[in-house]
Design a protein around this motif. Structure first.
Motif, PDB file in Angstrom:
ATOM      1  N   GLU A   1     -18.631   3.496  -1.935  1.00  0.00           N
ATOM      2  CA  GLU A   1     -17.246   3.618  -2.395  1.00  0.00           C
ATOM      3  C   GLU A   1     -16.642   4.875  -1.792  1.00  0.00           C
ATOM      4  O   GLU A   1     -17.081   5.974  -2.094  1.00  0.00           O
ATOM      5  CB  GLU A   1     -17.210   3.709  -3.917  1.00  0.00           C
TER       6      GLU A   1
ATOM      7  N   TRP B   1       0.166  10.251  -0.496  1.00  0.00           N
ATOM      8  CA  TRP B   1      -1.281  10.004  -0.407  1.00  0.00           C
ATOM      9  C   TRP B   1      -1.880   9.471  -1.688  1.00  0.00           C
ATOM     10  O   TRP B   1      -2.964   8.895  -1.677  1.00  0.00           O
ATOM     11  CB  TRP B   1      -2.011  11.273   0.062  1.00  0.00           C
ATOM     12  N   SER B   2      -1.160   9.633  -2.803  1.00  0.00           N
ATOM     13  CA  SER B   2      -1.749   9.163  -4.057  1.00  0.00           C
ATOM     14  C   SER B   2      -1.899   7.636  -4.062  1.00  0.00           C
ATOM     15  O   SER B   2      -2.669   7.082  -4.829  1.00  0.00           O
ATOM     16  CB  SER B   2      -0.875   9.606  -5.230  1.00  0.00           C
ATOM     17  N   LYS B   3      -1.136   6.970  -3.208  1.00  0.00           N
ATOM     18  CA  LYS B   3      -1.207   5.501  -3.212  1.00  0.00           C
ATOM     19  C   LYS B   3      -2.336   4.968  -2.319  1.00  0.00           C
ATOM     20  O   LYS B   3      -2.609   3.784  -2.282  1.00  0.00           O
ATOM     21  CB  LYS B   3       0.117   4.930  -2.697  1.00  0.00           C
ATOM     22  N   VAL B   4      -2.958   5.890  -1.537  1.00  0.00           N
ATOM     23  CA  VAL B   4      -3.961   5.406  -0.591  1.00  0.00           C
ATOM     24  C   VAL B   4      -5.334   5.354  -1.250  1.00  0.00           C
ATOM     25  O   VAL B   4      -5.848   6.350  -1.717  1.00  0.00           O
ATOM     26  CB  VAL B   4      -4.018   6.323   0.651  1.00  0.00           C
ATOM     27  N   THR B   5      -5.892   4.163  -1.320  1.00  0.00           N
ATOM     28  CA  THR B   5      -7.221   3.985  -1.911  1.00  0.00           C
ATOM     29  C   THR B   5      -8.200   3.603  -0.798  1.00  0.00           C
ATOM     30  O   THR B   5      -7.792   3.377   0.331  1.00  0.00           O
ATOM     31  CB  THR B   5      -7.199   2.830  -2.916  1.00  0.00           C
ATOM     32  N   SER B   6      -9.497   3.522  -1.152  1.00  0.00           N
ATOM     33  CA  SER B   6     -10.458   3.128  -0.121  1.00  0.00           C
ATOM     34  C   SER B   6     -10.151   1.708   0.347  1.00  0.00           C
ATOM     35  O   SER B   6     -10.315   1.372   1.509  1.00  0.00           O
ATOM     36  CB  SER B   6     -11.878   3.238  -0.642  1.00  0.00           C
ATOM     37  N   ALA B   7      -9.663   0.885  -0.578  1.00  0.00           N
ATOM     38  CA  ALA B   7      -9.332  -0.490  -0.180  1.00  0.00           C
ATOM     39  C   ALA B   7      -8.208  -0.486   0.844  1.00  0.00           C
ATOM     40  O   ALA B   7      -8.205  -1.282   1.792  1.00  0.00           O
ATOM     41  CB  ALA B   7      -8.931  -1.298  -1.404  1.00  0.00           C
ATOM     42  N   SER B   8      -7.245   0.443   0.687  1.00  0.00           N
ATOM     43  CA  SER B   8      -6.153   0.422   1.661  1.00  0.00           C
ATOM     44  C   SER B   8      -6.608   0.957   3.015  1.00  0.00           C
ATOM     45  O   SER B   8      -6.077   0.566   4.048  1.00  0.00           O
ATOM     46  CB  SER B   8      -4.888   1.116   1.144  1.00  0.00           C
TER      47      SER B   8
ATOM     48  N   ASN C   1       0.803  -1.221   0.000  1.00  0.00           N
ATOM     49  CA  ASN C   1       0.000   0.000   0.000  1.00  0.00           C
ATOM     50  C   ASN C   1       0.838   1.275   0.000  1.00  0.00           C
ATOM     51  O   ASN C   1       0.362   2.342   0.385  1.00  0.00           O
ATOM     52  CB  ASN C   1      -0.967  -0.003   1.189  1.00  0.00           C
TER      53      ASN C   1
ATOM     54  N   THR D   1      -8.135  -1.984   4.629  1.00  0.00           N
ATOM     55  CA  THR D   1      -7.062  -2.879   5.068  1.00  0.00           C
ATOM     56  C   THR D   1      -6.431  -2.352   6.348  1.00  0.00           C
ATOM     57  O   THR D   1      -6.149  -3.118   7.271  1.00  0.00           O
ATOM     58  CB  THR D   1      -5.963  -2.986   3.980  1.00  0.00           C
TER      59      THR D   1
ATOM     60  N   ASN E   1     -18.301  -0.133   3.087  1.00  0.00           N
ATOM     61  CA  ASN E   1     -17.317  -0.060   2.022  1.00  0.00           C
ATOM     62  C   ASN E   1     -16.889  -1.447   1.570  1.00  0.00           C
ATOM     63  O   ASN E   1     -16.702  -1.738   0.401  1.00  0.00           O
ATOM     64  CB  ASN E   1     -16.118   0.729   2.537  1.00  0.00           C
TER      65      ASN E   1
END
Ligand code: PFF
Length: 447
Positions: free
Chosen positions: A446, A205-212, A35, A215, A440
């Motif tokens: 989402e 922060w660009s790498k942080v998604t809702s999935a992360s 992540n 997690t 989510n």
């Protein structure tokens, strides 16, 4: 049924032993790698501090006040609708389901302890080949190690809280703390340490998604052993007049400290020797052994020490995963401790075999349902679904169901000035955050 009590330090060690596990040393570094590092670590730390802290105290309180197994505690402490609330106690089933995949992974660490005594893989390709063959073809060895874990864990829990669980933690927790700190100090002397530090603490922060985000929250629960009545069950054996707040803080500090030390150490080694950072679950079992190979003889020693630490962390958590259901069987069905331990042990042993088959090349397709095999389903259903749900139930129970005065009389002096903040967070912030995470998760919302 009267429970044997922990000693004060025995409780801290056992609860910290439960919290510090494969989650800290195997899972945390690889999900951080996947992540993108810093921003993920940041979300995880915030979750631990707000949700983790609030809930750890709440879960401890249910055990401390109730003094029995999880189901009876919910039943006894609910002022009304006892029959409804007692189902909250069944969150302890999650521990047995976690053991379905946890036990095979502890088995892998046994395999790597042996491997570290011989020759380590000299390249990523070889390491990958040997690990993949081990988990997907070598069913016999995996079964053998899984059987060892079953025998060991069952023998410890059969001895009870004092003679089994407390003793094991007195023995293994110092081993774990000394080895991880020792390796960390060595890591600080290497050039790769600065890069590891940047990776873990500078946020992209660009790498942080809702999935992360999901997690990170799921992992905060998993790593603190929250939401499945482990802390609750251990707390039922706390000595009288224990300070729940101080105990929670020590446990959280130890757990977070060890995860950060392990993460920094691993990433330092990986940077130093140019290995892949985002290697997924194979990070510790594929990338790391080749790093140890590069270190020469010292590497063999490090590998041995590292995998012994990993196995120790896993075993002290494993006993805490089965204990809640054992207490339940003893308390509600008057089973002897031996019978209760065997029943729970056999459950995870047999389904653990299915999990092992489900990741194998030959039988995997029989045990794959939808997008995941049985092994991954057990992980997903517990870490991402059952634990947050258990946490939600506990937050609502302590925040809205148990009488306000009862909560205040136990915790007001212990929490001091931050009591209103804690109570507010438990009543509103934690439930809303967990609810959003769960929506989510099932794809309704989402983020
Ligand atoms: N906290 C353990 C780890 O980080 O590996 C796993 C765990 C133990 C989860 C006990 C939940 C639990 F109740």
């Amino acid at each position: 049924m009267k429970l044997a009590r922990f000693s004060r330090i025995g409780f801290i060690l056992a609860a910290a032993g439960s919290a510090v596990g494969l989650g800290n040393i195997w899972k945390f570094p690889y999900i951080t790698g996947e992540n993108g590092g810093g921003a993920f670590v940041f979300v995880y730390l915030i979750t631990v501090m707000i949700i983790g802290f609030s809930l750890m105290i709440a879960e401890m309180m249910i055990g401390y006040l109730g003094r029995r197994d999880s189901v009876s505690n919910f039943e006894d402490l609910a002022p009304r609708h006892k029959n409804f609330w007692k189902y909250g106690g069944f969150m302890s089933l999650a521990g047995l389901i976690i053991m379905i995949f946890y036990s095979p992974v502890i088995g892998w660490t046994f395999h790597f302890i042996l491997l570290s005594l011989g020759s380590l893989p000299s390249s990523i390709e070889l390491a990958e080949k040997s690990f993949t063959e081990f988990i997907s073809i070598d069913l016999g060895s995996q079964l053998f190690y899984h059987t060892l874990v079953f025998i060991f864990v069952t023998a410890v829990v059969a001895r009870g809280i004092k003679g089994g669980i407390e003793k094991l933690n007195f023995l293994l927790m110092p081993v774990l703390i000394i080895t991880i700190s020792g390796m960390f100090f060595y890591a600080t002397t290497l050039a790769g340490f600065t890069q590891a530090w940047d990776f873990m603490f500078s946020s992209d922060w660009s790498k942080v998604t809702s999935a992360s985000l999901v997690t990170a929250v799921g992992h905060a629960f998993f790593t603190l052993s929250l939401g499945m009545a482990t802390i609750l069950t251990y707390s039922a054996s706390l000595p009288k007049d224990s300070n729940l707040v101080r105990s929670s803080l020590i446990i959280i500090a130890l757990d977070t400290g060890i995860a950060l030390l392990a993460g920094l150490t691993l990433f330092t080694f990986l940077y130093e020797y140019g290995a892949e950072l985002s290697a997924g679950p194979g990070l510790v079992f594929i990338s790391l052994p080749t790093v140890f190979y590069e270190m020469g003889f010292l590497g063999n020693i490090f590998a041995f020490v590292f995998f012994v630490a990993l196995a120790s962390a896993g075993l002290t958590s494993a006993v805490s995963l089965v204990e809640p259901i054992i207490q339940y069987l003893i308390d509600r069905f008057s089973l002897s401790r031996l019978k209760a331990s065997l029943a729970s042990g056999l459950f995870f042993y047999l389904f653990g075999i299915v999990a092992i088959l489900s990741i194998s090349k030959e039988y995997g397709h029989y045990f794959t349902f939808g997008s995941k095999n049985f092994f991954d389903w057990a992980d997903f259903m517990t870490a991402s679904v059952m634990l947050p749900m258990g946490g939600l139930i506990m937050a609502v129970f302590v925040g809205h169901v148990i009488e306000k005065e009862r909560v205040a009389s136990l915790l007001k002096t212990q929490l001091g000035m931050i009591y209103p903040l804690w109570y507010f967070s438990l009543r509103y912030i934690v439930p809303v955050a967990l609810f959003v995470v769960m929506l989510n998760l099932v794809g309704i919302l989402e983020l």
